[in-house]
Design a protein around this motif. Structure first.
Motif, PDB file in Angstrom:
ATOM      1  N   THR A   1     -20.007  -6.302 -30.444  1.00 33.13           N
ATOM      2  CA  THR A   1     -19.009  -7.080 -29.704  1.00 33.13           C
ATOM      3  C   THR A   1     -17.947  -6.147 -29.150  1.00 33.13           C
ATOM      4  O   THR A   1     -17.450  -5.277 -29.860  1.00 33.13           O
TER       5      THR A   1
ATOM      6  N   ASP B   1     -20.702  -9.973 -25.860  1.00 32.23           N
ATOM      7  CA  ASP B   1     -21.770  -9.440 -26.686  1.00 32.23           C
ATOM      8  C   ASP B   1     -22.241  -8.124 -26.081  1.00 32.23           C
ATOM      9  O   ASP B   1     -22.327  -7.987 -24.853  1.00 32.23           O
TER      10      ASP B   1
ATOM     11  N   ILE C   1     -14.176  -6.340 -27.286  1.00 28.91           N
ATOM     12  CA  ILE C   1     -13.024  -7.200 -27.006  1.00 28.91           C
ATOM     13  C   ILE C   1     -12.098  -6.440 -26.074  1.00 28.91           C
ATOM     14  O   ILE C   1     -11.800  -5.266 -26.309  1.00 28.91           O
TER      15      ILE C   1
ATOM     16  N   GLU D   1      -9.516 -14.549 -34.349  1.00 29.50           N
ATOM     17  CA  GLU D   1     -10.320 -15.148 -33.291  1.00 29.50           C
ATOM     18  C   GLU D   1     -10.024 -16.647 -33.243  1.00 29.50           C
ATOM     19  O   GLU D   1      -9.977 -17.315 -34.279  1.00 29.50           O
TER      20      GLU D   1
ATOM     21  N   TRP E   1     -11.736 -14.919 -26.655  1.00 25.77           N
ATOM     22  CA  TRP E   1     -11.654 -14.635 -28.088  1.00 25.77           C
ATOM     23  C   TRP E   1     -10.369 -15.219 -28.659  1.00 25.77           C
ATOM     24  O   TRP E   1     -10.362 -15.761 -29.763  1.00 25.77           O
ATOM     25  N   ALA E   2      -9.277 -15.132 -27.884  1.00 23.82           N
ATOM     26  CA  ALA E   2      -8.005 -15.738 -28.293  1.00 23.82           C
ATOM     27  C   ALA E   2      -7.152 -15.976 -27.052  1.00 23.82           C
ATOM     28  O   ALA E   2      -6.913 -15.046 -26.279  1.00 23.82           O
TER      29      ALA E   2
ATOM     30  N   ARG F   1      -4.802 -13.304 -22.503  1.00 21.64           N
ATOM     31  CA  ARG F   1      -5.869 -13.627 -23.464  1.00 21.64           C
ATOM     32  C   ARG F   1      -6.608 -12.357 -23.872  1.00 21.64           C
ATOM     33  O   ARG F   1      -6.540 -11.318 -23.211  1.00 21.64           O
TER      34      ARG F   1
ATOM     35  N   THR G   1     -16.552  -3.724 -32.211  1.00 21.71           N
ATOM     36  CA  THR G   1     -16.679  -4.032 -33.628  1.00 21.71           C
ATOM     37  C   THR G   1     -17.566  -3.005 -34.342  1.00 21.71           C
ATOM     38  O   THR G   1     -18.364  -2.307 -33.703  1.00 21.71           O
TER      39      THR G   1
ATOM     40  N   ARG H   1     -19.687 -13.704 -22.016  1.00 23.27           N
ATOM     41  CA  ARG H   1     -18.237 -13.580 -21.915  1.00 23.27           C
ATOM     42  C   ARG H   1     -17.555 -14.848 -22.422  1.00 23.27           C
ATOM     43  O   ARG H   1     -17.975 -15.959 -22.091  1.00 23.27           O
ATOM     44  N   ARG H   2     -16.503 -14.682 -23.229  1.00 18.31           N
ATOM     45  CA  ARG H   2     -15.832 -15.836 -23.813  1.00 18.31           C
ATOM     46  C   ARG H   2     -14.390 -15.480 -24.158  1.00 18.31           C
ATOM     47  O   ARG H   2     -14.059 -14.302 -24.320  1.00 18.31           O
TER      48      ARG H   2
ATOM     49  N   THR I   1     -10.525 -11.284 -24.481  1.00 15.49           N
ATOM     50  CA  THR I   1     -11.841 -11.739 -24.047  1.00 15.49           C
ATOM     51  C   THR I   1     -12.906 -10.911 -24.743  1.00 15.49           C
ATOM     52  O   THR I   1     -12.775  -9.691 -24.857  1.00 15.49           O
ATOM     53  N   ALA I   2     -13.963 -11.576 -25.226  1.00 17.45           N
ATOM     54  CA  ALA I   2     -15.037 -10.889 -25.945  1.00 17.45           C
ATOM     55  C   ALA I   2     -16.338 -10.946 -25.158  1.00 17.45           C
ATOM     56  O   ALA I   2     -16.582 -11.884 -24.386  1.00 17.45           O
TER      57      ALA I   2
END
Length: 297
Positions: free
Chosen positions: A166, A181, A168, A228, A194-195, A176, A161, A191-192, A178-179
């Protein structure tokens, strides 16, 4: 309540006759790309005229981005090397990744601080599989190399970004985005998902000014713009697999798509030249990294 259906858009073929186009980047007024299977790095203008800018000692995979000072970087995936083109045009080794993995490396992104992220590598694939779980490594401006993520399910396109906070990544086999920080030292955490993309397989990706991601999908033969959380906003359907996409053009509002017929990993290197570059006008310009407009890059 069901989410609204995505808007179907049209794309125009601007050049064809490629092998497999990958790793598109908008640089100095043209779309640069890797023509997998040939070792060529091409630059294509908005009318579709192409020029071979460099031939590298790699067949596939290989990918490109630029350092903040404008020097070109090339990931030579099977060789485990990150190459750098110096001012006199020579290619030298910028980083040696062979000690981290014996399996191929894939994509690269250089963020606004000069941190280099490369994905792929990782453990050897299981019997009968083409890829094992991938990793992400960080190469800092001082040359230090360290792994910053693991267990990526077929690591593909990456973006950072505009605030450099961030990253991705497309996990193709997990369907998927994944994002993570990004910390001040370049480390990745939090880790999460993102979509979640359902039945889609994201390959190359691009980030726009509204915080949405465009992703290319080979088996489903389309590019999709997603928020997102997974809401799909726009879709471009083509007649062959979409391998990668990049936002560029004079104002950043042209989506370039690299597409080719897919006949399986075992047939990627062949004399077939089904690769195309397509373009479509979109509403939001590109931002972040890889960037379509970032000073000397």
């Amino acid at each position: 309540m069901a989410s609204p259906k995505s808007v179907v858009m049209k794309a125009t073929v601007i050049t064809e006759g490629l092998a497999f186009g990958e790793s598109p980047r908008w640089h100095e007024g043209r779309l640069w790309l890797c023509n997998w299977g040939t070792g060529e790095i091409l630059a294509v203008d908005e009318e579709g005229k192409s020029e071979v800018m460099l031939t590298v000692p790699a067949v596939l995979p290989y990918s490109i981005d630029w350092l903040p000072d404008g020097r070109l970087l090339v990931v030579s995936g099977r060789e485990g090397l990150l190459l750098r083109q110096d001012a006199d045009g020579t290619l030298v080794t910028h980083a040696d990744l062979r000690g981290l993995s014996q399996t191929p490396w894939n994509e690269i992104v250089v963020d606004g601080r000069g941190n280099i992220y490369i994905n792929g590598g990782g453990p050897a694939p299981a019997p009968g599989e083409h890829f094992g779980p991938g990793t992400i490594v960080l190469i800092t401006p001082d040359g230090a190399i360290r792994q910053v993520a693991e267990d990526i399910a077929f690591a593909n396109g990456m973006v950072v970004t505009p605030d450099n906070r961030t990253l991705i990544v497309a996990e193709s086999h997990a369907r998927r985005l994944t994002a993570f920080d990004v910390a001040g030292d370049g480390s990745l955490s939090n880790r999460r998902v993102w979509a979640d993309l359902g039945t889609d397989y994201p390959d190359g990706i691009a980030l726009d000014a509204e915080g949405c991601v465009w992703y290319a999908d080979v088996p489903n033969r389309h590019c999709v713009r997603v928020r997102e959380g997974g809401q799909r906003l726009d879709r471009i359907e083509v007649d062959r697999g979409c391998f990668a996409c990049m936002l560029g053009g004079e104002d950043g509002r042209t989506l370039y798509i690299l597409a080719a017929e897919w006949r399986g990993f075992e047939h990627m290197v062949s004399d077939a030249r089904t690769g195309q570059v397509l373009s479509a006008a979109v509403s939001a310009p590109g931002v972040g990294w890889p960037s379509y407009s970032s000073g000397t890059r």
